[in-house]
Design a protein around this motif. Structure first.
Motif, short mmCIF file in Angstrom:
data_model
loop_
_atom_site.label_atom_id
_atom_site.label_comp_id
_atom_site.label_asym_id
_atom_site.label_seq_id
_atom_site.Cartn_x
_atom_site.Cartn_y
_atom_site.Cartn_z
N THR A 57 18.18 -53.12 12.10
CA THR A 57 17.79 -52.80 10.75
C THR A 57 18.78 -51.67 10.34
O THR A 57 18.96 -50.70 11.24
CB THR A 57 16.44 -52.89 10.46
N ASN A 58 18.39 -51.15 9.10
CA ASN A 58 18.97 -50.02 8.53
C ASN A 58 17.96 -48.98 8.46
O ASN A 58 18.44 -47.74 8.00
CB ASN A 58 19.62 -50.30 7.27
N PHE A 59 16.96 -49.08 8.96
CA PHE A 59 15.68 -48.12 8.79
C PHE A 59 15.45 -47.46 9.89
O PHE A 59 15.53 -47.88 11.22
CB PHE A 59 14.36 -48.97 8.39
N ASP A 60 15.11 -46.22 9.59
CA ASP A 60 14.73 -45.26 10.79
C ASP A 60 13.02 -45.54 11.28
O ASP A 60 12.47 -44.98 10.45
CB ASP A 60 15.00 -43.78 10.58
N ILE A 61 12.81 -46.46 12.21
CA ILE A 61 11.58 -46.81 12.34
C ILE A 61 10.99 -45.81 13.74
O ILE A 61 11.67 -45.81 14.70
CB ILE A 61 11.26 -48.21 12.98
N LYS A 62 9.99 -45.13 13.38
CA LYS A 62 9.58 -44.14 14.33
C LYS A 62 8.37 -44.66 15.14
O LYS A 62 7.73 -45.50 14.63
CB LYS A 62 9.31 -42.71 13.66
N ILE A 63 8.16 -44.29 16.10
CA ILE A 63 6.64 -44.63 16.98
C ILE A 63 5.84 -43.42 16.98
O ILE A 63 6.34 -42.12 17.31
CB ILE A 63 7.19 -44.67 18.26
N ALA A 64 4.51 -43.66 16.38
CA ALA A 64 3.68 -42.67 16.41
C ALA A 64 2.84 -42.07 17.61
O ALA A 64 3.12 -42.84 18.50
CB ALA A 64 2.50 -43.15 15.29
N THR A 65 2.56 -40.80 17.38
CA THR A 65 1.80 -40.27 18.48
C THR A 65 0.52 -39.87 18.26
O THR A 65 0.14 -40.19 16.98
CB THR A 65 2.54 -38.86 19.02
N ILE A 66 -0.33 -39.44 18.92
CA ILE A 66 -1.66 -39.13 18.63
C ILE A 66 -1.76 -38.04 17.50
O ILE A 66 -2.71 -38.20 16.79
CB ILE A 66 -2.45 -38.72 20.07
N GLU A 67 -0.81 -37.29 17.19
CA GLU A 67 -0.87 -36.17 16.36
C GLU A 67 -0.98 -36.90 14.98
O GLU A 67 -0.91 -36.40 13.85
CB GLU A 67 0.28 -35.21 16.45
N ASP A 68 -0.22 -38.21 14.86
CA ASP A 68 -0.02 -39.07 13.73
C ASP A 68 -1.20 -39.73 13.26
O ASP A 68 -1.19 -40.35 12.01
CB ASP A 68 1.14 -39.80 13.76
N VAL A 69 -2.28 -39.63 13.89
CA VAL A 69 -3.58 -40.40 13.53
C VAL A 69 -3.93 -40.29 12.20
O VAL A 69 -4.49 -41.33 11.35
CB VAL A 69 -4.66 -40.21 14.55
N ASP A 70 -4.02 -38.99 11.59
CA ASP A 70 -4.64 -38.84 10.20
C ASP A 70 -3.72 -39.14 9.14
O ASP A 70 -4.18 -39.68 8.25
CB ASP A 70 -5.05 -37.29 10.38
N ARG A 71 -2.23 -39.27 9.51
CA ARG A 71 -1.55 -39.81 8.68
C ARG A 71 -1.37 -41.18 8.43
O ARG A 71 -1.28 -41.74 7.40
CB ARG A 71 -0.07 -39.34 8.99
N ILE A 72 -1.98 -41.82 9.66
CA ILE A 72 -1.97 -43.38 9.47
C ILE A 72 -3.27 -43.85 8.69
O ILE A 72 -3.20 -44.41 7.90
CB ILE A 72 -2.14 -43.96 11.11
N ILE A 73 -4.22 -42.89 9.05
CA ILE A 73 -5.56 -43.06 8.18
C ILE A 73 -5.37 -42.80 6.54
O ILE A 73 -5.71 -43.68 5.80
CB ILE A 73 -6.73 -42.32 8.60
N LEU A 101 -8.54 -45.68 16.66
CA LEU A 101 -7.25 -45.50 16.47
C LEU A 101 -7.00 -44.56 17.80
O LEU A 101 -5.90 -44.55 18.40
CB LEU A 101 -6.72 -45.18 14.93
N LEU A 102 -7.64 -43.45 17.62
CA LEU A 102 -7.57 -42.25 18.66
C LEU A 102 -7.81 -42.97 20.03
O LEU A 102 -7.22 -42.61 21.08
CB LEU A 102 -8.62 -41.21 18.60
N LYS A 103 -8.69 -43.85 20.14
CA LYS A 103 -9.03 -44.41 21.69
C LYS A 103 -7.89 -45.20 21.91
O LYS A 103 -7.64 -45.38 23.07
CB LYS A 103 -10.40 -45.14 21.51
N SER A 104 -7.19 -46.01 20.99
CA SER A 104 -6.38 -46.86 21.23
C SER A 104 -4.89 -45.89 21.81
O SER A 104 -4.21 -46.49 22.75
CB SER A 104 -5.86 -47.78 20.24
N PHE A 105 -4.67 -44.96 21.26
CA PHE A 105 -3.76 -44.11 21.76
C PHE A 105 -4.07 -43.46 23.14
O PHE A 105 -3.23 -43.47 23.95
CB PHE A 105 -3.47 -42.84 20.73
N GLU A 106 -5.26 -42.89 23.34
CA GLU A 106 -5.61 -42.27 24.55
C GLU A 106 -5.55 -43.14 25.64
O GLU A 106 -5.30 -42.66 26.68
CB GLU A 106 -6.92 -41.81 24.47
#
Length: 268
Positions: free
Chosen positions: A136-152, A171-176
């Motif tokens: 794809t032509n998109f820059d797809i990134k993988i979130a880290t636990i620091e991105d939880v609030d951005r996802i919410i 969501l935090l628990k799924s990352f942890e």
């Protein structure tokens, strides 16, 4: 429960693991929550129990998972619905019940079982990346636990989504616990589209939280993210599962290789 029922229904332990997984793997997608919880938390946590019903010859025929006050039963043949219901009633005044529709629907006829509002959704799975584009032509990134609030924040800004106080915690628990991941696209540093998995286990994963900010739709972002999710999980030997109740959304997923395998019912 009478004495005969007590002999046939018992709490399962790690000694039952091989028997249990052999039973659950017959329909691994429908059992992804049970499989995931057992792989993550085992058999000795206070907040989790799993009970099994056996035939007279010792064959496992039904299971009931308790995760806090939520219950998931599973069986492929007639089972002792009343006995499982009594176990649930003895532990909780309010019960959250979910599972394969044909199984959980049998609890509706149990008198005095405090089931909540019923919701039935289509259950589909994807087992191949045949319909995934190579690049794809998109820059797809993988979130880290620091991105939880951005996802919410992204989900909170979308009318179709309903976040609750427990959303962030889950969501935090799924990352942890590494039982979930989130892929996303951003524009000018702002997360504008994302999709997540939850209940990831050695066999499968549930896709949740597929969303795009209303101002950035019609650009193919969500489709591109889903294609990366499919490609990555299939390469890991996992199947993807998801719920939907909107036929239009279902058609979008089916174009990516998902197909219906039944329905899932929740009582909340």
């Amino acid at each position: 429960m009478n004495l005969g029922e007590l002999r046939l229904i018992r709490k399962l332990t790690s000694h039952d693991h091989e028997t249990l997984f052999s039973f659950l793997q017959e329909e691994a997608s429908f059992n992804l929550f049970i499989i995931g919880d057992i792989e993550s938390f085992g058999y000795n946590e206070d907040f989790q129990e799993i009970w099994g019903e056996f035939t007279e010859d010792g064959t496992l025929k039904a299971v009931l998972l308790r995760y806090y006050d939520s219950y998931i039963p599973y069986a492929r043949s007639p089972f002792n619905v009343d006995a499982f219901a009594e176990m649930m009633k003895s532990k909780h005044d309010s019960i959250q019940l979910s599972g394969k529709t044909e199984v959980v629907a049998q609890f509706e006829k149990v008198r005095g079982l405090p089931l909540g509002k019923k919701r039935v959704m289509y259950f589909c799975e994807c087992t191949s990346d045949t319909y995934v584009e190579e690049e794809t032509n998109f820059d797809i990134k993988i979130a880290t636990i620091e991105d939880v609030d951005r996802i919410i924040e992204l989900r909170n800004g979308i009318s179709e989504f309903k976040t609750t106080p427990s959303t962030r915690r889950m969501l935090l628990k799924s990352f942890e616990t590494k039982t979930g991941r989130t892929y996303y696209i951003e524009e000018n540093g702002k997360m504008v589209s994302s999709a997540s998995t939850t209940a990831e286990n050695s066999l499968s994963a549930m896709v949740v939280g597929v969303c795009t900010d209303e101002r950035y739709r019609q650009k193919g972002y969500a489709s591109a993210i889903m294609q990366k999710l499919i490609k990555d999980l299939i390469s890991e030997g996992k199947r993807l599962c998801l719920f939907y109740d909107n036929p239009k959304a279902g058609n979008i997923y089916k174009r990516l290789g998902f197909y219906d395998i039944g329905t899932w019912t929740m009582y909340r």
